[in-house]
Design an enzyme around this catalytic site. Structure first.
Site, PDB file in Angstrom:
ATOM      1  N   GLY A 240       0.829  -1.203   0.000  1.00 29.73           N
ATOM      2  CA  GLY A 240       0.000   0.000   0.000  1.00 29.73           C
ATOM      3  C   GLY A 240       0.859   1.246   0.000  1.00 29.73           C
TER       4      GLY A 240
ATOM      5  CB  SER B  69       0.459   4.076  -5.652  1.00 29.19           C
ATOM      6  OG  SER B  69       1.661   3.561  -6.104  1.00 29.19           O
TER       7      SER B  69
ATOM      8  CD  GLU C  98       8.263  -2.600  -6.054  1.00 28.47           C
ATOM      9  OE1 GLU C  98       8.258  -1.958  -4.986  1.00 28.47           O
ATOM     10  OE2 GLU C  98       7.348  -2.539  -6.891  1.00 28.47           O
TER      11      GLU C  98
HETATM   12  C1  LIG Z   1       1.729  -3.271 -12.989  1.00 30.34           C
HETATM   13  C2  LIG Z   1       1.710  -2.277 -11.860  1.00 30.34           C
HETATM   14  C3  LIG Z   1       1.658  -2.737 -10.555  1.00 30.34           C
HETATM   15  C4  LIG Z   1       1.618  -1.822  -9.495  1.00 30.34           C
HETATM   16  N1  LIG Z   1       1.488  -2.307  -8.219  1.00 30.34           N
HETATM   17  C5  LIG Z   1       1.445  -1.439  -7.184  1.00 30.34           C
HETATM   18  C6  LIG Z   1       1.277  -1.934  -5.846  1.00 30.34           C
HETATM   19  O1  LIG Z   1       1.136  -3.145  -5.614  1.00 30.34           O
HETATM   20  N2  LIG Z   1       1.239  -1.045  -4.833  1.00 30.34           N
HETATM   21  C7  LIG Z   1       1.394   0.298  -5.046  1.00 30.34           C
HETATM   22  O2  LIG Z   1       1.405   1.041  -4.057  1.00 30.34           O
HETATM   23  N3  LIG Z   1       1.522   0.811  -6.306  1.00 30.34           N
HETATM   24  C8  LIG Z   1       1.543  -0.039  -7.381  1.00 30.34           C
HETATM   25  N4  LIG Z   1       1.657   0.445  -8.665  1.00 30.34           N
HETATM   26  C9  LIG Z   1       1.643   1.896  -8.882  1.00 30.34           C
HETATM   27  C10 LIG Z   1       2.959   2.474  -9.368  1.00 30.34           C
HETATM   28  O3  LIG Z   1       3.920   2.494  -8.328  1.00 30.34           O
HETATM   29  C11 LIG Z   1       2.669   3.884  -9.891  1.00 30.34           C
HETATM   30  O4  LIG Z   1       1.780   3.749 -10.997  1.00 30.34           O
HETATM   31  C12 LIG Z   1       3.923   4.596 -10.325  1.00 30.34           C
HETATM   32  O5  LIG Z   1       4.735   4.914  -9.240  1.00 30.34           O
HETATM   33  C13 LIG Z   1       3.592   5.893 -11.101  1.00 30.34           C
HETATM   34  O6  LIG Z   1       2.699   6.703 -10.389  1.00 30.34           O
HETATM   35  P1  LIG Z   1       1.377   7.275 -11.088  1.00 30.34           P
HETATM   36  O7  LIG Z   1       0.679   6.145 -11.774  1.00 30.34           O
HETATM   37  O8  LIG Z   1       0.628   8.035 -10.043  1.00 30.34           O
HETATM   38  O9  LIG Z   1       1.876   8.259 -12.230  1.00 30.34           O
HETATM   39  P2  LIG Z   1       2.385   9.765 -12.024  1.00 30.34           P
HETATM   40  O10 LIG Z   1       3.329   9.836 -10.891  1.00 30.34           O
HETATM   41  O11 LIG Z   1       1.192  10.654 -12.003  1.00 30.34           O
HETATM   42  O12 LIG Z   1       3.202   9.999 -13.363  1.00 30.34           O
HETATM   43  C14 LIG Z   1       2.569  10.340 -14.614  1.00 30.34           C
HETATM   44  C15 LIG Z   1       3.665  10.564 -15.638  1.00 30.34           C
HETATM   45  O13 LIG Z   1       4.476  11.702 -15.256  1.00 30.34           O
HETATM   46  C16 LIG Z   1       5.851  11.342 -15.207  1.00 30.34           C
HETATM   47  N5  LIG Z   1       6.532  12.017 -14.086  1.00 30.34           N
HETATM   48  C17 LIG Z   1       6.080  12.148 -12.823  1.00 30.34           C
HETATM   49  N6  LIG Z   1       6.985  12.809 -12.067  1.00 30.34           N
HETATM   50  C18 LIG Z   1       8.047  13.099 -12.874  1.00 30.34           C
HETATM   51  C19 LIG Z   1       9.302  13.753 -12.686  1.00 30.34           C
HETATM   52  N7  LIG Z   1       9.662  14.236 -11.492  1.00 30.34           N
HETATM   53  N8  LIG Z   1      10.142  13.843 -13.740  1.00 30.34           N
HETATM   54  C20 LIG Z   1       9.795  13.356 -14.957  1.00 30.34           C
HETATM   55  N9  LIG Z   1       8.606  12.721 -15.201  1.00 30.34           N
HETATM   56  C21 LIG Z   1       7.756  12.595 -14.185  1.00 30.34           C
HETATM   57  C22 LIG Z   1       5.855   9.837 -14.938  1.00 30.34           C
HETATM   58  O14 LIG Z   1       7.055   9.226 -15.361  1.00 30.34           O
HETATM   59  C23 LIG Z   1       4.636   9.386 -15.760  1.00 30.34           C
HETATM   60  O15 LIG Z   1       4.996   9.232 -17.109  1.00 30.34           O
HETATM   61  C24 LIG Z   1       1.668  -0.432  -9.748  1.00 30.34           C
HETATM   62  C25 LIG Z   1       1.725   0.034 -11.082  1.00 30.34           C
HETATM   63  C26 LIG Z   1       1.725  -0.877 -12.123  1.00 30.34           C
HETATM   64  C27 LIG Z   1       1.766  -0.365 -13.535  1.00 30.34           C
END
Ligand SMILES: Cc1cc2nc3c(=O)[nH]c(=O)nc-3n(C[C@H](O)[C@H](O)[C@H](O)COP(=O)(O)OP(=O)(O)OC[C@H]3O[C@@H](n4cnc5c(N)ncnc54)[C@H](O)[C@@H]3O)c2cc1C
Length: 387
Positions: free
Chosen positions: A121, A123, A238
């Site tokens: 937990g 994100s 991870e």
């Molecule tokens: C298959 C899968 C499994 C997952 N499992 C889990 C889980 O079990 N538990 C959990 O907690 N989370 C999980 N996640 C979530 C994952 O950790 C997040 O999706 C990831 O960290 C990106 O966050 P976001 O989706 O909010 O995108 P955002 O952070 O909103 O990013 C959107 C876009 O902006 C870009 N961006 C953001 N900040 C910057 C920066 N500073 N510089 C340049 N570019 C930037 C990103 O690269 C991306 O392209 C999972 C995701 C996937 C795809």
């Protein structure tokens, strides 16, 4: 510099292959779902001492070397066989470093025996890449903390017994310094799940809600308000690992074989007769080899007691992006029919590449996006300015 494996390492690799052949490839029953099959296989791994092989023997491991663990992970990925799951791969190693003795005694044997499933937990709807901005609140109340908030993308929460959760315990502190890290049973009153159904109808992700959820203070990992620094250890576990690049090898090998066979529907032409596709296969061969070396470097550093950081990010980013490039090249090489999904009898390679193309999209998002890995390499690795 020596790139060869020792005799012991080669022997170990053949033992792992035989085990996987017998218990994963050969151990399937028609009646079992994928989830049941993974559970049963992990039990076999635990009985064999391979689920947590690199842990110290005192905590249920075999004290295996880093390279034995790499060989096991590599062979498992080549066979698309599961390894330890979150408990064995992330939570246990984090507890070994940061947990209290009581926490270790309670959790590590259950993880080593494949008795429990964990989910993560971290994100939240507004906090993904900028994880330290998370808003889920934990407030002290006697011997407990009371948690309110929401997590998202919680993989496998529907089958998990425990969750490891990041919460904000000091809203007034700078964002990285007000976070605490807890372990909670998933059946604690006040936790509820809403599945997120994906494009291909699977629902492996969840939204996880916390409403006045009480967690004993003794379930905190590390110190209050220092949870961010513990969670970076979990993220390092991870992100490091050979499995990402090793997982590219089986589809690559199948594509390579297919590309050399005459196409009965195409007047005997072969994919490799097209020079563009030939060069693409050469590119993939090079990338898989580079990715392996980046993964081996992470393991080599760990075996020397060094802490890979930029190196883990390079390996994670390159492994994920190599898989995406391979999936794209494969779909292009297979022509229009390459878009057909599994289940369609005209789909080349059983529709594997159409599925791979779609599933590989998530690889550069999970465990930190490629942009975040590049940021880590640029700032922590090269010392370039932030912001
Ligand atoms: C298959 C899968 C499994 C997952 N499992 C889990 C889980 O079990 N538990 C959990 O907690 N989370 C999980 N996640 C979530 C994952 O950790 C997040 O999706 C990831 O960290 C990106 O966050 P976001 O989706 O909010 O995108 P955002 O952070 O909103 O990013 C959107 C876009 O902006 C870009 N961006 C953001 N900040 C910057 C920066 N500073 N510089 C340049 N570019 C930037 C990103 O690269 C991306 O392209 C999972 C995701 C996937 C795809």
């Amino acid at each position: 510099m020596d790139f060869s494996w020792t005799d012991e390492q080669r022997d170990f690799r053949s033992q792992v292959r035989s085990f996987i052949d017998e218990h994963w490839r050969g151990g399937a029953s028609e009646a079992e779902s994928r989830y049941e099959r993974v559970q049963a296989y992990q039990k076999r791994l635990a009985e064999h001492g391979w689920l947590t092989m690199a842990w110290p023997p005192a905590y249920g491991g075999r004290g295996a070397t880093h390279f034995e663990q790499l060989i096991f992970a590599e062979e498992s990925a080549h066979a698309s066989a599961p390894t330890g799951g979150q408990g064995a791969d992330r939570v246990g190693p984090t507890l070994i470093i940061h947990g209290t003795e009581e926490q270790k005694q309670e959790h590590l044997p259950k993880i080593a025996n494949a008795e429990v499933n964990w989910c993560q937990g971290y994100s939240e709807p507004g906090s993904g890449s900028d994880l330290a901005s998370l808003q889920t609140r934990a407030v002290r109340d006697g011997d407990d903390f009371v948690i309110n908030g929401q997590k998202i993308w919680t993989s496998g929460a529907q089958n998990a017994d425990w969750i490891h959760v990041l919460t904000r315990t000091d809203p007034d502190a700078p964002k990285h310094r007000g976070i605490s890290y807890f372990m909670l049973r998933m059946d604690t009153p006040g936790i509820s799940l809403r599945p997120i159904v994906q494009l291909h109808d699977a629902a492996g992700f969840n939204e996880t809600f916390f409403e006045d959820v009480r967690v004993p203070a003794k379930n905190m990992i590390g110190e209050e308000n220092r949870g961010w620094y513990v969670s970076t250890t979990t993220l390092d576990f991870e992100r490091s690992g050979i499995h990402r690049i090793a997982a590219a090898n089986p589809p690559y090998q199948r594509l390579l074989r297919h590309a050399q066979q005459p196409d009965s529907a195409g007047e005997g032409r072969r994919v490799v007769d097209n020079p563009v596709h030939r060069l693409s296969l050469g590119d993939t061969a090079t990338e898989v080899a580079i990715g392996e070396l980046l993964g081996y470097r992470v393991t080599w550093m760990q075996s020397r007691g060094l802490v890979p950081n930029m190196e883990s990010s390079m390996s994670k980013m390159f492994g994920s992006e190599t898989q995406q490039r391979l999936a794209r090249r494969g779909v292009n090489m297979l022509g229009l029919a390459g878009q057909l999904r599994p289940g369609n009898e005209r789909a080349p390679l059983g529709g594997e590449f159409a599925s791979y193309y779609m599933s590989s999209v998530s690889l550069t998002i999970a465990a930190g996006t490629s942009e975040i890995q590049r940021n880590i390499i640029a700032t922590r690795g090269l010392g370039l300015p932030r912001g």
